[in-house]
Design an enzyme around this catalytic site. Structure first.
Site, PDB file in Angstrom:
ATOM      1  N   CYS A  93       0.845  -1.195   0.000  1.00  0.00           N
ATOM      2  CA  CYS A  93       0.000   0.000   0.000  1.00  0.00           C
ATOM      3  C   CYS A  93       0.880   1.245   0.000  1.00  0.00           C
ATOM      4  O   CYS A  93       2.047   1.201   0.322  1.00  0.00           O
ATOM      5  CB  CYS A  93      -0.878  -0.001   1.236  1.00  0.00           C
ATOM      6  SG  CYS A  93      -1.913  -1.461   1.338  1.00  0.00           S
ATOM      7  N   ARG A 150       2.957   1.073  -7.753  1.00  0.00           N
ATOM      8  CA  ARG A 150       3.021  -0.053  -6.803  1.00  0.00           C
ATOM      9  C   ARG A 150       1.795  -0.943  -6.893  1.00  0.00           C
ATOM     10  O   ARG A 150       1.748  -2.018  -6.315  1.00  0.00           O
ATOM     11  CB  ARG A 150       3.137   0.497  -5.369  1.00  0.00           C
ATOM     12  CG  ARG A 150       4.346   1.367  -5.127  1.00  0.00           C
ATOM     13  CD  ARG A 150       4.106   2.324  -3.974  1.00  0.00           C
ATOM     14  NE  ARG A 150       3.914   1.643  -2.744  1.00  0.00           N
ATOM     15  CZ  ARG A 150       4.819   1.623  -1.753  1.00  0.00           C
ATOM     16  NH1 ARG A 150       5.947   2.273  -1.918  1.00  0.00           N
ATOM     17  NH2 ARG A 150       4.610   0.989  -0.644  1.00  0.00           N
ATOM     18  N   TRP A 168      -3.598  -1.905  -1.654  1.00  0.00           N
ATOM     19  CA  TRP A 168      -3.502  -3.170  -2.379  1.00  0.00           C
ATOM     20  C   TRP A 168      -4.130  -4.197  -1.437  1.00  0.00           C
ATOM     21  O   TRP A 168      -3.554  -4.523  -0.394  1.00  0.00           O
ATOM     22  CB  TRP A 168      -2.059  -3.514  -2.682  1.00  0.00           C
ATOM     23  CG  TRP A 168      -1.870  -4.869  -3.289  1.00  0.00           C
ATOM     24  CD1 TRP A 168      -1.762  -6.058  -2.630  1.00  0.00           C
ATOM     25  CD2 TRP A 168      -1.760  -5.204  -4.679  1.00  0.00           C
ATOM     26  NE1 TRP A 168      -1.613  -7.092  -3.515  1.00  0.00           N
ATOM     27  CE2 TRP A 168      -1.595  -6.599  -4.772  1.00  0.00           C
ATOM     28  CE3 TRP A 168      -1.789  -4.467  -5.843  1.00  0.00           C
ATOM     29  CZ2 TRP A 168      -1.463  -7.263  -5.993  1.00  0.00           C
ATOM     30  CZ3 TRP A 168      -1.641  -5.126  -7.058  1.00  0.00           C
ATOM     31  CH2 TRP A 168      -1.497  -6.510  -7.129  1.00  0.00           C
ATOM     32  N   ASN A 199       0.125   0.642   6.272  1.00  0.00           N
ATOM     33  CA  ASN A 199       0.755  -0.265   5.326  1.00  0.00           C
ATOM     34  C   ASN A 199       1.336  -1.389   6.164  1.00  0.00           C
ATOM     35  O   ASN A 199       2.066  -1.132   7.119  1.00  0.00           O
ATOM     36  CB  ASN A 199       1.864   0.482   4.579  1.00  0.00           C
ATOM     37  CG  ASN A 199       2.423  -0.326   3.445  1.00  0.00           C
ATOM     38  OD1 ASN A 199       1.868  -1.355   3.082  1.00  0.00           O
ATOM     39  ND2 ASN A 199       3.543   0.107   2.896  1.00  0.00           N
ATOM     40  N   GLY A 200       0.973  -2.637   5.860  1.00  0.00           N
ATOM     41  CA  GLY A 200       1.486  -3.763   6.649  1.00  0.00           C
ATOM     42  C   GLY A 200       0.344  -4.704   6.970  1.00  0.00           C
ATOM     43  O   GLY A 200      -0.701  -4.685   6.333  1.00  0.00           O
ATOM     44  N   GLU A 222      11.382 -24.352 -13.426  1.00  0.00           N
ATOM     45  CA  GLU A 222      11.211 -22.907 -13.208  1.00  0.00           C
ATOM     46  C   GLU A 222      12.489 -22.157 -13.574  1.00  0.00           C
ATOM     47  O   GLU A 222      12.446 -21.101 -14.186  1.00  0.00           O
ATOM     48  CB  GLU A 222      10.813 -22.641 -11.761  1.00  0.00           C
ATOM     49  CG  GLU A 222      10.689 -21.178 -11.391  1.00  0.00           C
ATOM     50  CD  GLU A 222       9.762 -20.370 -12.298  1.00  0.00           C
ATOM     51  OE1 GLU A 222       8.980 -20.962 -13.066  1.00  0.00           O
ATOM     52  OE2 GLU A 222       9.852 -19.136 -12.276  1.00  0.00           O
ATOM     53  N   LYS A 249      12.710 -19.150 -16.357  1.00  0.00           N
ATOM     54  CA  LYS A 249      13.273 -17.836 -16.014  1.00  0.00           C
ATOM     55  C   LYS A 249      14.356 -17.434 -16.997  1.00  0.00           C
ATOM     56  O   LYS A 249      14.383 -16.312 -17.500  1.00  0.00           O
ATOM     57  CB  LYS A 249      13.836 -17.857 -14.587  1.00  0.00           C
ATOM     58  CG  LYS A 249      12.809 -17.734 -13.511  1.00  0.00           C
ATOM     59  CD  LYS A 249      12.313 -16.323 -13.360  1.00  0.00           C
ATOM     60  CE  LYS A 249      10.836 -16.061 -13.550  1.00  0.00           C
ATOM     61  NZ  LYS A 249       9.871 -16.993 -13.859  1.00  0.00           N
ATOM     62  N   GLU A 255      12.972 -16.754 -20.585  1.00  0.00           N
ATOM     63  CA  GLU A 255      12.020 -15.641 -20.780  1.00  0.00           C
ATOM     64  C   GLU A 255      12.681 -14.282 -20.575  1.00  0.00           C
ATOM     65  O   GLU A 255      12.209 -13.289 -21.118  1.00  0.00           O
ATOM     66  CB  GLU A 255      10.792 -15.788 -19.894  1.00  0.00           C
ATOM     67  CG  GLU A 255      10.992 -15.560 -18.420  1.00  0.00           C
ATOM     68  CD  GLU A 255       9.671 -15.549 -17.675  1.00  0.00           C
ATOM     69  OE1 GLU A 255       8.671 -15.021 -18.187  1.00  0.00           O
ATOM     70  OE2 GLU A 255       9.624 -16.089 -16.559  1.00  0.00           O
ATOM     71  N   HIS A 307      18.334 -40.890 -21.621  1.00  0.00           N
ATOM     72  CA  HIS A 307      17.288 -41.303 -22.588  1.00  0.00           C
ATOM     73  C   HIS A 307      17.160 -40.309 -23.724  1.00  0.00           C
ATOM     74  O   HIS A 307      16.102 -40.189 -24.343  1.00  0.00           O
ATOM     75  CB  HIS A 307      15.965 -41.467 -21.839  1.00  0.00           C
ATOM     76  CG  HIS A 307      16.042 -42.451 -20.724  1.00  0.00           C
ATOM     77  ND1 HIS A 307      16.038 -43.820 -20.917  1.00  0.00           N
ATOM     78  CD2 HIS A 307      16.212 -42.266 -19.398  1.00  0.00           C
ATOM     79  CE1 HIS A 307      16.172 -44.438 -19.759  1.00  0.00           C
ATOM     80  NE2 HIS A 307      16.273 -43.516 -18.813  1.00  0.00           N
ATOM     81  N   LYS A 321       2.411  -9.406 -18.841  1.00  0.00           N
ATOM     82  CA  LYS A 321       2.389  -9.821 -17.430  1.00  0.00           C
ATOM     83  C   LYS A 321       1.223 -10.786 -17.169  1.00  0.00           C
ATOM     84  O   LYS A 321       1.337 -11.684 -16.378  1.00  0.00           O
ATOM     85  CB  LYS A 321       2.272  -8.606 -16.506  1.00  0.00           C
ATOM     86  CG  LYS A 321       2.332  -8.941 -15.026  1.00  0.00           C
ATOM     87  CD  LYS A 321       3.615  -9.665 -14.653  1.00  0.00           C
ATOM     88  CE  LYS A 321       3.617 -10.119 -13.215  1.00  0.00           C
ATOM     89  NZ  LYS A 321       4.763 -11.017 -12.890  1.00  0.00           N
TER      90      LYS A 321
HETATM   91  C1  AGP Z   1       6.403 -16.385 -15.594  1.00  0.00           C
HETATM   92  O1  AGP Z   1       7.553 -15.662 -15.228  1.00  0.00           O
HETATM   93  C2  AGP Z   1       5.530 -15.649 -16.553  1.00  0.00           C
HETATM   94  N1  AGP Z   1       5.212 -14.364 -16.062  1.00  0.00           N
HETATM   95  C3  AGP Z   1       4.347 -16.490 -16.987  1.00  0.00           C
HETATM   96  O2  AGP Z   1       4.779 -17.808 -17.263  1.00  0.00           O
HETATM   97  C4  AGP Z   1       3.214 -16.592 -15.940  1.00  0.00           C
HETATM   98  O3  AGP Z   1       3.630 -17.368 -14.853  1.00  0.00           O
HETATM   99  C5  AGP Z   1       2.004 -17.247 -16.622  1.00  0.00           C
HETATM  100  O4  AGP Z   1       1.588 -16.430 -17.692  1.00  0.00           O
HETATM  101  C6  AGP Z   1       0.832 -17.441 -15.649  1.00  0.00           C
HETATM  102  O5  AGP Z   1       0.378 -16.191 -15.215  1.00  0.00           O
HETATM  103  P1  AGP Z   1      -0.619 -16.152 -13.945  1.00  0.00           P
HETATM  104  O6  AGP Z   1       0.152 -16.736 -12.797  1.00  0.00           O
HETATM  105  O7  AGP Z   1      -0.956 -14.713 -13.755  1.00  0.00           O
HETATM  106  O8  AGP Z   1      -1.815 -16.990 -14.277  1.00  0.00           O
END
Ligand code: AGP
Length: 616
Positions: free
Chosen positions: A2, A27, A79, A105-106, A489, A493, A496, A512, A611
């Site tokens: 927040c 934010r 938030w 905030n908290g 993961e 990372k 991407e 394999h 995002k």
């Molecule tokens: C991961 O770093 C990406 N931002 C992307 O794979 C993301 O996790 C995926 O699009 C799912 O998004 P969500 O968690 O908002 O559903």
């Protein structure tokens, strides 16, 4: 996180507060409000509280018609973490008599007990938030003390949790009382008066000489200046910091990019996600569970459905749910799940994991599952999001807004939340005693400090490993068990944010096929922390090394053996294997970011990515 602003001085407060809130819009928030101290017709001071759901611009429009002459006030962007986004839940919150207003905030961890006690003493609550208890606590203390700063000190002494707090009182015109514990507060004095904010970006137009309040410190702002005191009310002289950040740096809290800022927020995310989640007697307390313990006990199959990083959190959950609760658990990409005729009965639990809470495939999969009669549980970072609204129950990851496209802190929040769900299922199925659950819960919380230790110490090793990978055309991430999920993961990372192709494999799969890829200089990045399958992983790495691979290993502190096989080792503290994803993921996040920077990539806004993917 927040946003808090406060001002008292010789100028109209409302425009200063609105501009400060505007500066903190990055934010993320879902509602905004101000409390303005104005003189009534009889000359007596009153508080005018204006709040609304939505953007600061909407609040500003509403304030255009405000006729009060207010040179003191506080403002807030919320938030949501407790209580959905609504006008009633927006800050500022006020005392019963409306003479005191607070912005916070908290998280007040013990807000439920405090609320019950306050209601028992006649206080009437108007919101679902944890924050409102602060307004009533200050009201009670003020009635006793008659002085706002002392009343705030008394009030927060009853609070367990984190707060950045600003309070105004109509009976002390021109005063803003401030308290801080675990949530940032900065204070400054400019030509027009005294300012307080939760983020330096809201102050730097007025002054670049600020006091960063420390835990258990207090400040009393008045038009003429600021008095600082400690928890006992003794005067203190805190250091003044000159801030030379530009606006862009200020938004990132001094970090060069949001991705690094958010990676460094992960210890707080672990702590905030766990706050209030276990009772004193060791029962898990999921406040928006939405399903009865009988319904959970009846669950005989779990599907975790998600996309991208959230899907990888699901892979980790599978190990926990099957390991602890002994319930079959499948993890599926939402885009696949929604188009196949999955076997679903009323005893099926579908867990939808989504940071944004609005990913199209995940939402569609939820709807399909509900039609087929499944119970649906959401894990999301956005209160009131479609995933939250369309699930029977929800756990919020408490990561606050995640700005970088690459999910980091929200992933950790998801893993912690899914761990809570797995613990709950295991308890409900009588597979874990309360004592065992309490021990695991405590160790889960300890991971926050371990993340901090990694962040403090792994930089050189990460940079060295990144330099060894940056010019490769491709990389392999390998691991076993939890390490295999972490490898997935890590690979995502890296690709991407650095656009360097990477894929993850269970280490046992190398023979394999994938080992055909190995040639001199080929980077193999291994999750080789101490685990039941550590020796097997080491064997796989020896086979890679024998063929010239450059081996990077995330390993457990004290493991010297790994040095014989790995060219680069990034050590992390020893942790129970089931919790290793929370810590072992952090070096891989940092590695991905480092390689991306070395390759000149934009780590916050990678090409081709959004995002949240709200379309198929
Ligand atoms: C991961 O770093 C990406 N931002 C992307 O794979 C993301 O996790 C995926 O699009 C799912 O998004 P969500 O968690 O908002 O559903």
């Amino acid at each position: 996180m927040c946003g808090i602003v406060g001002f008292t001085g010789r100028d109209q407060a409302k425009d200063i507060l609105v501009e400060g809130l505007r500066r903190m819009e990055y934010r993320g928030y879902d509602s905004a409000g101000v409390a303005l101290e104005a003189a009534g017709a009889d000359g007596a001071a009153r508080l005018d509280v204006i709040r609304r759901v939505g953007k600061v611009s909407g609040l500003a429009s509403e304030l255009e018609g405000y006729a009060g002459q207010a040179t003191c006030g506080i403002g807030h962007t919320r938030w949501a973490t407790h209580g959905r986004p609504s006008t009633a839940n927006a800050h500022p919150h006020t005392s019963c008599d409306g003479r005191i207003a607070v912005v916070h905030n908290g998280i007040v961890e013990n807000f439920a007990e405090l609320r019950e006690e306050l209601q028992g003493r006649g206080h009437v609550f108007k919101s679902d938030t944890d924050t409102e208890v602060l307004a009533h606590l200050v009201e009670e203390a003020y009635a006793e003390r008659g002085e706002l700063m002392a009343a705030v000190r008394d009030a927060v002494s009853q609070v367990v949790g984190a707060y950045g707090l600003a309070v105004v009182c109509a009976d002390e015109p021109g005063v803003v009382a401030v308290a801080r514990k675990d949530s940032p507060i900065v204070i400054g004095v400019g030509e027009k008066g005294s300012y307080v904010a939760s983020d330096v970006i809201a102050l730097i137009d007025a002054t670049r000489d600020v006091v960063v309040l420390e835990d258990d410190q207090f400040a009393r702002l008045s038009p003429g200046g600021v008095e600082y005191t400690d928890a006992e009310g003794r005067p203190i002289e805190p250091a003044v910091t000159h801030v030379d950040w530009d606006l862009d740096m200020a938004e990132k809290g001094g970090y060069p990019d949001f991705m690094l800022k958010e990676i460094h927020e992960q210890p707080r995310v672990v702590r905030d996600t766990l706050v209030g989640r276990m009772t004193a007697t060791g029962e898990l307390d999921i406040d928006e569970l939405g399903l009865s313990l009988e319904e959970l006990n009846d669950i005989d199959r779990v599907y975790v459905i998600a996309c991208g990083t959230s899907y990888h959190a699901g892979l980790i959950a599978k190990n926990l749910i099957e390991g602890w609760a002994r319930i079959p658990c499948e993890v599926e990409a939402a885009s696949e799940f929604r188009y196949r005729d999955a076997i679903i009965t009323p005893s099926t639990l579908v867990v939808a994991v989504s940071q944004s809470g609005e990913t199209a495939d995940t939402l569609a999969a939820i709807r399909d599952a509900r039609i087929k009669g499944a119970k649906v549980f959401g894990i999301t970072n956005v209160v009131g999001s479609p995933v939250a609204r369309e699930s029977d129950g929800v756990i919020y990851t408490k990561a606050n807004k995640e700005i970088a496209v690459a999910s980091t802190k929200s992933f950790i929040g998801q893993v912690v939340s899914l761990t809570l769900l797995a613990l709950l299922l295991a308890q409900v199925k009588y597979r874990l005693t309360t004592k065992q659950a309490r021990m695991l819960f405590r160790e889960l919380g300890d991971s926050a400090a371990q993340i901090q230790e990694i962040l403090d110490g792994c930089g050189p090793a990460v940079r060295e490993a990144a330099a060894a990978c940056k010019d490769a055309r491709s990389a392999l991430f390998v691991g076993r068990g939890m390490g295999a999920a972490i490898a997935c993961e890590g690979a995502l990372k890296l690709k991407e944010v650095s656009y360097l192709h990477a894929e993850a494999y269970a280490a046992g799969e190398m023979k394999h096929g994938p080992i055909a890829l190995i040639e001199p200089g080929f980077p193999v990045i291994a999750v080789a922390t101490k685990s039941p399958t550590y020796d097997k992983t080491v064997s796989n790495l020896m086979e890679c090394r024998a063929r010239g691979a450059v081996v990077v290993a995330v390993a457990t502190e004290g493991d010297d053996e790994i040095k014989k096989i790995a060219d680069h080792v990034i050590y992390i503290p020893r942790i129970r294997d089931c919790f290793s994803p929370i810590t072992a993921s952090v070096p891989l996040q940092l590695l991905a970011r480092e390689v991306a920077l070395m390759r000149g990539c934009d780590v916050d806004q990678p090409r081709n990515l959004a995002k949240s993917v709200t379309v198929e």
